[in-house]
Design a protein around this motif. Structure first.
Motif, PDB file in Angstrom:
ATOM      1  N   THR A   1       4.122   4.813  10.454  1.00 47.42           N
ATOM      2  CA  THR A   1       4.106   5.008   9.014  1.00 47.42           C
ATOM      3  C   THR A   1       3.402   3.806   8.376  1.00 47.42           C
ATOM      4  N   THR A   2       2.530   4.083   7.418  1.00 47.87           N
ATOM      5  CA  THR A   2       1.790   3.024   6.741  1.00 47.87           C
ATOM      6  C   THR A   2       1.612   3.381   5.276  1.00 47.87           C
ATOM      7  N   LYS A   3       1.308   2.396   4.468  1.00 51.06           N
ATOM      8  CA  LYS A   3       1.019   2.642   3.054  1.00 51.06           C
ATOM      9  C   LYS A   3      -0.477   2.479   2.834  1.00 51.06           C
TER      10      LYS A   3
ATOM     11  N   TRP B   1      -0.256   3.786  -4.519  1.00 50.26           N
ATOM     12  CA  TRP B   1       0.190   3.671  -3.140  1.00 50.26           C
ATOM     13  C   TRP B   1       0.813   4.974  -2.669  1.00 50.26           C
TER      14      TRP B   1
ATOM     15  N   THR C   1       2.528   6.854   1.051  1.00 49.87           N
ATOM     16  CA  THR C   1       3.008   6.634   2.408  1.00 49.87           C
ATOM     17  C   THR C   1       2.454   7.744   3.280  1.00 49.87           C
TER      18      THR C   1
END
Length: 74
Positions: free
Chosen positions: A7-9, A16, A18
């Motif tokens: 998981t990254t932003k 932003w 996710t």
């Protein structure tokens, strides 16, 4: 090539979000640094000059702007 989905932003259209992204997995910190250095020097598979402005920057501000313009980070 070993990789893992994490998981990254990401910054998309001014906000932003996710999301999931695939990231390389390295056996050591040293291996990851060597690979990153090769990327900066040799560019990407589709553009060998992609990070030339980064490696030739005269200061960190210029390098950071060049990274963004090269789409290194979102």
């Amino acid at each position: 090539e070993n990789s893992q989905v994490l998981t990254t932003k990401e910054y998309v259209n001014g906000k932003w979000i996710t999301t999931k992204g695939r990231f390389k997995v390295y056996s050591s910190w040293s291996e990851s640094i060597k690979d990153h250095t090769k990327l900066m020097i040799n560019g990407t598979d589709y553009n060998s000059q992609n990070y030339q402005a980064v490696t030739q920057a005269s200061d960190y501000n210029e390098a950071a702007k060049a990274l963004q313009e090269a789409h290194y980070a979102t």
